[in-house]
Every structure is written in C-alpha cells, then in structure tokens.
Design a protein around this motif. Structure first.
Motif, PDB file in Angstrom:
ATOM      1  N   VAL A   9       0.842  -1.203   0.000  1.00  0.00           N
ATOM      2  CA  VAL A   9       0.000   0.000   0.000  1.00  0.00           C
ATOM      3  C   VAL A   9       0.873   1.249   0.000  1.00  0.00           C
ATOM      4  O   VAL A   9       0.584   2.203  -0.724  1.00  0.00           O
ATOM      5  N   HIS A  12       2.217   1.583  -3.704  1.00  0.00           N
ATOM      6  CA  HIS A  12       1.289   1.760  -4.819  1.00  0.00           C
ATOM      7  C   HIS A  12       0.153   2.744  -4.561  1.00  0.00           C
ATOM      8  O   HIS A  12      -0.502   3.162  -5.510  1.00  0.00           O
ATOM      9  N   ASP A  13      -0.097   3.070  -3.313  1.00  0.00           N
ATOM     10  CA  ASP A  13      -1.190   4.001  -3.003  1.00  0.00           C
ATOM     11  C   ASP A  13      -0.811   4.827  -1.768  1.00  0.00           C
ATOM     12  O   ASP A  13      -1.384   4.666  -0.685  1.00  0.00           O
ATOM     13  N   TYR A  35      -7.208  -1.808   1.404  1.00  0.00           N
ATOM     14  CA  TYR A  35      -6.562  -1.003   0.361  1.00  0.00           C
ATOM     15  C   TYR A  35      -5.715  -1.868  -0.562  1.00  0.00           C
ATOM     16  O   TYR A  35      -5.691  -1.665  -1.774  1.00  0.00           O
ATOM     17  N   HIS A  39      -6.185  -2.621  -4.628  1.00  0.00           N
ATOM     18  CA  HIS A  39      -5.099  -2.532  -5.615  1.00  0.00           C
ATOM     19  C   HIS A  39      -5.010  -3.817  -6.434  1.00  0.00           C
ATOM     20  O   HIS A  39      -4.865  -3.784  -7.652  1.00  0.00           O
ATOM     21  N   GLU A  40      -5.115  -4.960  -5.764  1.00  0.00           N
ATOM     22  CA  GLU A  40      -5.016  -6.241  -6.456  1.00  0.00           C
ATOM     23  C   GLU A  40      -6.186  -6.447  -7.411  1.00  0.00           C
ATOM     24  O   GLU A  40      -6.006  -6.950  -8.518  1.00  0.00           O
ATOM     25  N   ARG A  43      -5.603  -4.443 -10.618  1.00  0.00           N
ATOM     26  CA  ARG A  43      -4.557  -4.872 -11.539  1.00  0.00           C
ATOM     27  C   ARG A  43      -4.637  -6.341 -11.936  1.00  0.00           C
ATOM     28  O   ARG A  43      -3.900  -6.780 -12.809  1.00  0.00           O
TER      29      ARG A  43
END
Length: 66
Positions: A9, A12-13, A35, A39-40, A43
């Motif tokens: 996290v 990537h964020d 979170y 993300h997973e 993508r």
C-alpha cells in the motif's frame, strides 16, 4: 499489521497509506488489507493472460483474510 501488505500500500497508493495511519491502531491492519485488496482487484485483469488465472490470484486474498 502485515509488513508485506503495508509495503504494498505504501508503494502503490501512498495517499491511502497515509490515511490509514490516522485510523485507530486496532483498525489499521484491516484498513491496509482492504486497500491492498483494492489494488489487487484493479490490476488482476492486466496481470494475467486468461481470466481463470485472475481468479486464482484473487483466491490468495480470500485465504489470507480468513
């Protein structure tokens, strides 16, 4: 808190990572996991060549959360 999920996290964020730091200590781990799962999901489609492979990737999250 799981260090791998925290690192994912954070990398990537970063905005959501910072918001998780303001959550109560007992809730930060669950929030960071949510979170990372977001993300997973975002993508998974672009990471695999066939839809069943994306489902396999998502099963890892299901097993980890239990």
């Amino acid at each position: 808190m799981n260090e791998r999920i925290t690192a994912l996290v954070r990398r990537h964020d970063p905005d959501r990572f910072l918001t998780a730091l303001f959550a109560p200590a007992g809730r930060q781990g669950a929030l960071l996991t949510l979170y990372a799962f977001n993300h997973e999901l975002a993508r998974a489609r672009e990471m695999v060549s066939e839809p069943p492979l994306a489902l396999i990737r998502l099963q890892w999250w299901r097993r980890w959360w239990r």
